[in-house]
Design a protein around this motif. Structure first.
Motif, mmCIF file in Angstrom:
data_model
loop_
_atom_site.group_PDB
_atom_site.id
_atom_site.type_symbol
_atom_site.label_atom_id
_atom_site.label_comp_id
_atom_site.label_asym_id
_atom_site.label_seq_id
_atom_site.Cartn_x
_atom_site.Cartn_y
_atom_site.Cartn_z
ATOM 1 N N PRO A 1 0.683 -1.437 0.364
ATOM 2 C CA PRO A 1 0.069 -0.305 0.133
ATOM 3 C C PRO A 1 0.812 0.869 -0.258
ATOM 4 O O PRO A 1 1.923 1.299 0.394
ATOM 5 N N MET A 2 0.268 2.649 -0.274
ATOM 6 C CA MET A 2 0.602 3.875 -0.111
ATOM 7 C C MET A 2 0.406 3.821 1.144
ATOM 8 O O MET A 2 -0.409 4.670 1.229
ATOM 9 N N VAL A 3 1.608 4.357 2.034
ATOM 10 C CA VAL A 3 1.283 4.847 3.570
ATOM 11 C C VAL A 3 1.460 6.057 3.873
ATOM 12 O O VAL A 3 2.645 6.106 3.393
ATOM 13 N N ILE A 4 0.889 7.130 3.709
ATOM 14 C CA ILE A 4 0.642 8.685 3.864
ATOM 15 C C ILE A 4 1.124 8.370 5.448
ATOM 16 O O ILE A 4 0.772 8.536 6.821
ATOM 17 N N VAL A 5 2.628 9.243 5.987
ATOM 18 C CA VAL A 5 2.916 9.023 7.175
ATOM 19 C C VAL A 5 2.936 10.625 7.673
ATOM 20 O O VAL A 5 3.780 11.509 7.130
ATOM 21 N N PRO A 6 2.697 10.643 9.111
ATOM 22 C CA PRO A 6 2.505 12.117 9.577
ATOM 23 C C PRO A 6 4.430 11.261 10.591
ATOM 24 O O PRO A 6 4.938 10.965 10.578
ATOM 25 N N GLY A 7 4.823 13.284 11.114
ATOM 26 C CA GLY A 7 5.660 13.035 11.681
ATOM 27 C C GLY A 7 6.369 14.230 12.023
ATOM 28 O O GLY A 7 5.558 15.264 11.737
ATOM 29 N N LEU A 8 7.000 14.382 13.085
ATOM 30 C CA LEU A 8 7.326 16.106 13.496
ATOM 31 C C LEU A 8 8.613 16.253 13.049
ATOM 32 O O LEU A 8 8.644 17.408 12.800
ATOM 33 N N GLY A 9 9.297 15.317 12.291
ATOM 34 C CA GLY A 9 10.111 15.929 11.414
ATOM 35 C C GLY A 9 10.991 15.243 10.560
ATOM 36 O O GLY A 9 10.650 13.425 10.829
ATOM 37 N N PHE A 10 11.509 15.284 9.819
ATOM 38 C CA PHE A 10 12.934 14.634 8.544
ATOM 39 C C PHE A 10 13.576 15.993 8.707
ATOM 40 O O PHE A 10 13.481 16.285 8.493
ATOM 41 N N ASP A 11 14.263 14.844 7.459
ATOM 42 C CA ASP A 11 15.574 15.108 7.262
ATOM 43 C C ASP A 11 15.839 15.089 6.112
ATOM 44 O O ASP A 11 15.513 13.721 5.201
ATOM 45 N N LYS A 12 16.762 15.471 4.472
ATOM 46 C CA LYS A 12 16.953 15.418 3.607
ATOM 47 C C LYS A 12 17.502 13.882 3.093
ATOM 48 O O LYS A 12 17.061 13.290 2.043
ATOM 49 N N SER A 13 17.563 13.011 4.463
ATOM 50 C CA SER A 13 18.180 11.646 3.958
ATOM 51 C C SER A 13 16.751 10.628 4.231
ATOM 52 O O SER A 13 16.749 9.660 3.849
ATOM 53 N N LYS A 14 15.699 11.339 4.343
ATOM 54 C CA LYS A 14 14.654 10.588 4.383
ATOM 55 C C LYS A 14 14.229 10.019 5.701
ATOM 56 O O LYS A 14 13.340 9.116 5.763
ATOM 57 N N ASN A 15 14.976 10.016 6.993
ATOM 58 C CA ASN A 15 14.825 9.570 7.866
ATOM 59 C C ASN A 15 13.716 10.492 8.617
ATOM 60 O O ASN A 15 13.498 11.665 8.304
ATOM 61 N N ARG A 16 12.875 10.147 9.764
ATOM 62 C CA ARG A 16 12.093 10.471 10.467
ATOM 63 C C ARG A 16 12.121 10.732 12.459
ATOM 64 O O ARG A 16 12.653 9.808 12.480
ATOM 65 N N ILE A 17 11.111 11.709 12.724
ATOM 66 C CA ILE A 17 11.148 11.389 13.868
ATOM 67 C C ILE A 17 9.634 11.280 13.870
ATOM 68 O O ILE A 17 8.897 12.335 13.718
ATOM 69 N N GLY A 18 9.559 10.655 14.677
ATOM 70 C CA GLY A 18 7.859 10.599 15.317
ATOM 71 C C GLY A 18 8.071 10.811 16.863
ATOM 72 O O GLY A 18 8.674 11.662 17.526
ATOM 73 N N TYR A 19 6.869 10.973 17.409
ATOM 74 C CA TYR A 19 6.302 10.903 18.520
ATOM 75 C C TYR A 19 7.032 9.824 19.789
ATOM 76 O O TYR A 19 6.948 10.032 21.184
ATOM 77 N N GLY A 20 7.708 9.169 19.200
ATOM 78 C CA GLY A 20 8.988 8.240 20.004
ATOM 79 C C GLY A 20 7.964 7.182 20.716
ATOM 80 O O GLY A 20 8.520 6.068 21.256
ATOM 81 N N LYS A 21 6.950 6.570 20.383
ATOM 82 C CA LYS A 21 6.575 5.201 19.867
ATOM 83 C C LYS A 21 6.730 4.030 19.528
ATOM 84 O O LYS A 21 6.712 2.873 20.020
ATOM 85 N N GLY A 22 6.723 4.504 18.656
ATOM 86 C CA GLY A 22 7.175 3.605 18.112
ATOM 87 C C GLY A 22 6.425 2.726 16.522
ATOM 88 O O GLY A 22 6.839 1.745 16.167
ATOM 89 N N PHE A 23 5.341 3.012 16.260
ATOM 90 C CA PHE A 23 3.832 2.534 15.868
ATOM 91 C C PHE A 23 4.254 1.757 14.625
ATOM 92 O O PHE A 23 4.233 1.002 13.778
ATOM 93 N N TYR A 24 4.588 2.845 13.538
ATOM 94 C CA TYR A 24 4.983 3.322 12.663
ATOM 95 C C TYR A 24 6.002 2.208 12.161
ATOM 96 O O TYR A 24 6.488 1.668 11.631
ATOM 97 N N ASP A 25 7.231 2.708 12.667
ATOM 98 C CA ASP A 25 8.637 1.766 12.306
ATOM 99 C C ASP A 25 8.482 0.721 12.698
ATOM 100 O O ASP A 25 8.781 -0.861 11.729
ATOM 101 N N ARG A 26 7.747 -0.400 14.271
ATOM 102 C CA ARG A 26 7.091 -1.380 13.761
ATOM 103 C C ARG A 26 6.407 -2.490 12.681
ATOM 104 O O ARG A 26 6.501 -3.384 12.867
ATOM 105 N N TYR A 27 5.139 -1.527 12.382
ATOM 106 C CA TYR A 27 4.706 -1.461 11.610
ATOM 107 C C TYR A 27 5.469 -1.994 9.819
ATOM 108 O O TYR A 27 5.115 -2.578 9.495
ATOM 109 N N PHE A 28 5.979 -1.337 9.573
ATOM 110 C CA PHE A 28 6.974 -0.715 8.374
ATOM 111 C C PHE A 28 7.645 -2.002 8.226
ATOM 112 O O PHE A 28 8.448 -2.961 7.411
ATOM 113 N N ALA A 29 8.582 -2.671 10.036
ATOM 114 C CA ALA A 29 8.903 -3.869 10.389
ATOM 115 C C ALA A 29 8.563 -4.902 9.570
ATOM 116 O O ALA A 29 8.797 -5.514 9.185
#
Length: 182
Positions: A114-142
């Protein structure tokens, strides 16, 4: 960990400094860019998020996708896990964990890519993401690594460097009101 907390606080403050009018205008531009990508990729399954506070409002994008006959789903958390549930309209939501609106659906959806539209508090030009710190999206993508991960964020949320850990998942694409980072 303390550095990440500091970055989260700074980025949340920057985002909250945008006026309501700016957030509406920028969200509209971001949704337009994401829609162009959905069309060019011929995506039929779109996972969105229900915006919290000053996050990019992608609800108009979800409505458009539903009107165009796309399959649309939103996340719901249960303990440490997050699943996506299909919706037929934006009427079937209730306040869930962390005060976030969640779909009422009974059966989670699992799609290959699927195409997942992802929220986040911040990103860098290397496409790294920082969210709220609970890890839900990272665990889902794993669990579902074939997801196409599209970050929806304001330009002000792009920073030089986001510190990452081994479990952090980079985005495939970042879309702001001004640019698309591929």
């Amino acid at each position: 960990m303390e550095r990440k907390q500091q970055i989260r606080a700074e980025l949340k403050e920057k985002r909250n400094l945008l006026t309501k009018e700016q957030r509406e205008e920028y969200s509209g531009k971001i949704c337009e860019q994401i829609w162009k990508y959905i069309v060019s990729e011929e995506a039929e399954v779109i996972y969105c998020y229900y915006p919290l506070g000053s996050e990019v409002n992608v609800l108009p994008l979800a409505e458009k996708a539903l009107a165009e006959g796309k399959k649309v789903a939103f996340p719901r958390t249960n303990g440490d896990m997050m699943e996506f549930y299909p919706v037929m309209s934006l009427a079937g939501f209730q306040k869930g964990a962390f005060g976030i609106m969640e779909p009422i659906g009974e059966v989670p959806i699992t799609e290959d890519s699927p195409m997942v539209i992802v929220p986040g508090l911040g990103f860098d030009k290397s496409k790294n993401r920082i969210g709220y710190g609970k890890g839900f999206y990272d665990r889902y993508f794993a669990r579902f690594p074939a997801c196409r991960k599209i970050a929806a964020t304001y330009e002000t949320q792009i920073v030089d460097n986001i510190p990452t850990d081994d479990f952090d998942t980079p985005m495939d694409l970042i879309i702001t009101e001004r640019e698309v980072l591929e």
